[in-house]
Design a protein around this motif. Structure first.
Motif, short mmCIF file in Angstrom:
data_model
loop_
_atom_site.label_atom_id
_atom_site.label_comp_id
_atom_site.label_asym_id
_atom_site.label_seq_id
_atom_site.Cartn_x
_atom_site.Cartn_y
_atom_site.Cartn_z
N VAL A 76 -20.77 2.85 58.32
CA VAL A 76 -20.83 2.41 56.92
C VAL A 76 -20.65 3.60 55.97
O VAL A 76 -19.79 3.60 55.09
N GLY A 77 -21.45 4.64 56.17
CA GLY A 77 -21.39 5.80 55.28
C GLY A 77 -20.14 6.63 55.47
O GLY A 77 -19.61 7.20 54.51
N LEU A 78 -19.65 6.69 56.71
CA LEU A 78 -18.43 7.47 56.96
C LEU A 78 -17.25 6.82 56.23
O LEU A 78 -16.44 7.51 55.61
N GLU A 79 -17.18 5.49 56.29
CA GLU A 79 -16.14 4.81 55.53
C GLU A 79 -16.32 5.05 54.03
O GLU A 79 -15.36 5.32 53.31
N THR A 80 -17.56 4.91 53.57
CA THR A 80 -17.83 5.05 52.13
C THR A 80 -17.41 6.43 51.63
O THR A 80 -16.80 6.56 50.56
N ARG A 81 -17.72 7.45 52.41
CA ARG A 81 -17.38 8.83 52.03
C ARG A 81 -15.87 8.96 51.88
O ARG A 81 -15.36 9.51 50.91
N GLU A 82 -15.14 8.38 52.85
CA GLU A 82 -13.68 8.42 52.80
C GLU A 82 -13.15 7.62 51.60
O GLU A 82 -12.20 8.04 50.92
N GLN A 83 -13.79 6.50 51.33
CA GLN A 83 -13.32 5.65 50.23
C GLN A 83 -13.52 6.33 48.87
O GLN A 83 -12.66 6.25 48.00
N PHE A 84 -14.65 7.00 48.71
CA PHE A 84 -14.87 7.73 47.45
C PHE A 84 -13.86 8.86 47.29
O PHE A 84 -13.36 9.13 46.19
N LYS A 85 -13.56 9.51 48.40
CA LYS A 85 -12.56 10.57 48.37
C LYS A 85 -11.22 9.98 47.91
O LYS A 85 -10.54 10.52 47.03
N ARG A 86 -10.87 8.84 48.50
CA ARG A 86 -9.62 8.15 48.15
C ARG A 86 -9.59 7.79 46.66
O ARG A 86 -8.55 7.87 46.01
N ALA A 87 -10.77 7.37 46.14
CA ALA A 87 -10.84 6.97 44.73
C ALA A 87 -10.92 8.19 43.80
O ALA A 87 -10.80 8.04 42.58
N GLY A 88 -11.13 9.36 44.37
CA GLY A 88 -11.27 10.55 43.53
C GLY A 88 -12.55 10.54 42.72
O GLY A 88 -12.59 11.03 41.59
N VAL A 89 -13.58 9.97 43.29
CA VAL A 89 -14.85 9.78 42.58
C VAL A 89 -15.98 10.38 43.41
O VAL A 89 -15.98 10.27 44.63
N THR A 90 -16.94 11.06 42.76
CA THR A 90 -18.07 11.66 43.47
C THR A 90 -19.36 10.96 43.06
O THR A 90 -19.74 11.01 41.89
N PRO A 91 -20.05 10.31 43.98
CA PRO A 91 -21.28 9.61 43.60
C PRO A 91 -22.40 10.58 43.23
O PRO A 91 -22.57 11.60 43.88
N ASP A 92 -23.14 10.24 42.17
CA ASP A 92 -24.29 11.05 41.75
C ASP A 92 -25.57 10.56 42.39
O ASP A 92 -26.50 11.32 42.61
N VAL A 93 -25.62 9.26 42.64
CA VAL A 93 -26.83 8.71 43.27
C VAL A 93 -26.43 7.60 44.24
O VAL A 93 -25.56 6.79 43.95
N LEU A 94 -27.04 7.62 45.43
CA LEU A 94 -26.78 6.64 46.48
C LEU A 94 -28.06 5.87 46.75
O LEU A 94 -29.11 6.47 46.95
N LEU A 95 -27.95 4.54 46.79
CA LEU A 95 -29.14 3.70 46.94
C LEU A 95 -28.98 2.73 48.09
O LEU A 95 -27.93 2.09 48.23
N GLY A 96 -30.02 2.57 48.89
CA GLY A 96 -29.99 1.56 49.93
C GLY A 96 -31.38 0.96 50.07
O GLY A 96 -32.38 1.68 49.89
N CYS A 97 -31.46 -0.34 50.37
CA CYS A 97 -32.79 -0.90 50.62
C CYS A 97 -33.27 -0.40 51.98
O CYS A 97 -32.47 -0.05 52.85
N ALA A 98 -34.60 -0.36 52.14
CA ALA A 98 -35.14 0.15 53.40
C ALA A 98 -36.32 -0.70 53.86
O ALA A 98 -37.31 -0.86 53.15
N GLY A 99 -36.15 -1.30 55.06
CA GLY A 99 -37.24 -2.01 55.71
C GLY A 99 -37.62 -1.18 56.94
O GLY A 99 -38.61 -0.48 56.96
N GLY A 100 -36.77 -1.24 57.95
CA GLY A 100 -36.88 -0.31 59.08
C GLY A 100 -36.00 0.90 58.85
O GLY A 100 -36.15 1.93 59.50
N GLY A 101 -35.04 0.78 57.94
CA GLY A 101 -34.24 1.92 57.52
C GLY A 101 -32.80 1.95 57.98
O GLY A 101 -32.08 2.91 57.66
N SER A 102 -32.31 0.90 58.67
CA SER A 102 -31.01 1.08 59.31
C SER A 102 -29.82 1.05 58.37
O SER A 102 -28.88 1.83 58.51
#
Lengths: 444, 444
Positions: free
Chosen positions: B241-267
């Protein structure tokens, strides 16, 4: 990794809708006014639909520009993917290729949103404040609720009683998008009250719900009527599906031999197939195009091609179409979206002209194929869409028997996450093969 | 038409999983054997998990190849899209960009399928015939059912009682993919029978269901245990999930300032954020990374960081993690997937190391944000995933107040088509803001 999905970019969403009325062999028979039996005028139609949509319904212009604001909303989920069902092919051991165009990625989970957003926009432009509609399985109701939410219109949905109780989560979706929903027949209309007085447990039908929505429209200010299938402008709005598919096959370098879509009122079938049918009419393409309907409501395969009402009460114009009779009460099968006595006049005309074929499939067989598809491809299909899957599997088996590497394509018009009760019924042995037995003396 | 979705091709699906154990500031505290309090050995673990997965759980190798057969199944829905929430930005009037990675396109409708397919494959290779597991809201159970279906394993699911009754359609999905499902606590295990004897109406919890699945594993031949979160190999499988996201942001030429995910067990949080966290640890990236949890089950924000059991009965190894205590019974909130007393040891370590932050949000606020998101973007989110939406909206409002054009990214880990009962409860005023009040004397 082989490319098993053909994805277009946002820039490749079609900018125009295709109107097949421009290319029919002969002009469509006009709808007739129920009181005078004379062709309805644009003036007659304006009480029901906004004037800015009537040319789409009644005209023969070939292309209509899609408004920018509509495109922006369609771009939330369009273009939709064209996917090769590799694992299904393997499970069947067929030399055929099986491809499907997947419309379940839309907000309401089906192709219906393609037209609901457009209808809400044209109504908004025309000053409409409120839309009334009917829904069978709830796909159309949720789609219109979303369209109205986007453009700030009120939305009143009459939902066929049997589905209202079978599919509570469809109601939840409509509520989430801000619509008001009642079970049909309801006590909110004269017609509904009359039916309830005769049969308080009436399971309802699309024909009855249409009558109620029309009566609601006639008796409320600033209200227009919206229909999710059957009519020409609805088929027009759905052509984005087939236009994308045509481009995607071109991109893949693949030519489909047979195209399949389920048909209730005909809108997803029309949207998927008309851009191909146009080329077939022009002699530029050879392929079979097949509308797949339930054997329990076999409008195209067993109905008559004649003028009939679109609703049960006889309030709509008379349309020339395949029909089982406007008083036909379809059995309560689990594909509520296909329980309609009539058929899109455009689809009917293409069948009469020999451009398309029709076939009927049995309910239990449809669920068997749906489960096979879900286990192979992962996606749980809506029972309506699964009619096309059943036909695609039959074609793939035929191709295997004839050892022909054909290309089979179908429209997977929606997902089945809100239809799981029907799958429960299937697994507990409660889904039967129901076949319509035409009454003696009916011409079939 | 602006490109608001970044789509990768099938060829760009990550070929390797990323193991953050290779890059932690200090090695992860080892799990301890519950009987001896000594670090568990690979031998200890083999009764529960197949030997071919233990290096993924306990090793520090940085990259693991994804087996070709697993990739082929992942390719049914991966890569998933990264989408810009333009209409949500407009609704909030924020100068911030809001992007979301959408995992709801998988067969079971959430990110869970990323690991279930992998776990089923490794078990199949190791000769396992049957997998036992627990599920909260049912996302994990449906995902494992799909994975087992694909590779021909039997699947036994213990589903937390409260969700078993709240979410019947999740059961239907598991049945459709061929799994067997019982309500937990059940009469199929010694532990379940003991609890039922004390409290026949026990609503159940993930901790109890884990104990039952483990007991089932220990008492059945050819059976292994599968967990959908918490453990290191699960986080590993989710890093696609994150590896794709990192590549996608690179493709978009955009750098995320904050990353958010819900966490129950954390996966899903782990999978989405670890590839970014790795760069943060290496000093190559500046961004905030925030785990969002329910205020009713505030493991990271109010729990202690210490050794505790993963289950209620105390049958699992002791893991060093943030915990509310293994006997904590979370209130019956509508985000069943987040009702867990503990947290992924990897996520816990990153919080302790200051690489990530945590925040707790209230249930009613979460649904308010979920509805706002659905009406703007069309997609109905799972209540679990909506925790991340709530936090993203708060960040976007902060950015508006500070007039900063920040880039906010979150993981939309699943859709809510099977959680519509919770939305009904919200609209009828039955969703309350529940906050956990720690017992007196608890260190927080």
């Amino acid at each position: 990794m082989e490319e098993t999905q053909i994805i277009l970019s946002k820039r490749e969403i079609p900018r125009q809708w295709y109107n097949i009325q421009a290319d029919l062999k002969s002009p469509l028979a006009p709808p007739l006014h129920p009181a005078t039996n004379q062709p309805v005028t644009m003036g007659d139609m304006e009480r029901m639909f906004p004037a800015n949509m009537l040319e789409q319904e009644m005209g023969t212009k070939r292309w209509f520009d899609i408004p920018e604001e509509v495109l922006e909303i369609l771009a939330l989920w369009r273009p939709t993917p064209l996917i090769r069902a590799r694992r299904l092919e393997q499970a069947l051991g067929t030399p055929a290729q099986i491809w499907y165009k997947y419309e379940g990625v839309s907000p309401s989970g089906s192709h219906k949103t393609n037209t609901s957003v457009a209808q809400a926009w044209f109504n908004k432009q025309a000053g409409t404040k409120r839309l009334a509609t009917e829904t069978g399985a709830g796909q159309w109701g949720s789609a219109l609720a979303f369209g109205c939410n986007v453009f700030g219109l009120e939305c009143q949905v009459y939902m066929v009683n049997v589905s209202y109780h079978q599919k509570p989560y469809r109601r939840s979706v409509m509520h989430l998008y801000g619509a008001s929903v009642v079970s049909s027949p309801s006590d909110r209309t004269e017609f509904g009250r009359r039916i309830l007085a005769e049969d308080p447990d009436c399971p309802g039908s699309l024909g009855i719900a249409i009558s109620e929505a029309i009566e609601d429209t006639m008796t409320h200010p600033h209200t227009k009527y919206a229909l999710g299938s059957v009519l020409n402008h609805v088929a027009l709005h759905q052509t984005v599906v087939g236009l994308e598919t045509r481009e995607q096959f071109k991109r893949a370098g693949v030519t489909p031999d047979v195209l399949l879509g389920c048909a209730g009122g005909g809108s997803n079938f029309a949207g998927f197939s008309f851009p191909f049918a146009a080329e077939k009419i022009a002699g530029e393409r050879k392929c079979r195009i097949v509308a797949v309907e339930p054997a329990a409501c076999p409008t195209l395969t067993k109905g008559e091609y004649r003028y009939d009402f679109g609703d049960t009460a006889g309030m709509t114009p008379l349309m020339k179409m395949h029909t089982l009779g406007h008083d036909f009460m379809p059995p309560g099968i689990h594909a509520g979206g296909l329980r309609y006595h009539g058929m899109s006049p455009l689809v009917s005309a293409l069948l009469a002209d020999g451009i398309i074929e029709a076939q009927a499939v049995l309910q239990h067989d449809v669920f068997e194929s749906a489960v096979m598809f879900a286990r192979a491809e992962g996606i749980i299909p809506a029972p309506e869409s699964a009619h096309a899957i059943r036909a695609a599997i039959s074609e793939a088996i035929r191709a295997r028997n004839e050892n022909r590497p054909e290309v089979i394509a179908f429209c997977l018009s929606g997902h089945g996450f809100l239809d799981l009760g029907a799958y429960d019924a299937y697994f507990s042995g409660k889904i039967e093969n129901i076949e319509h037995a035409p009454a003696a003396g009916t011409a079939v």
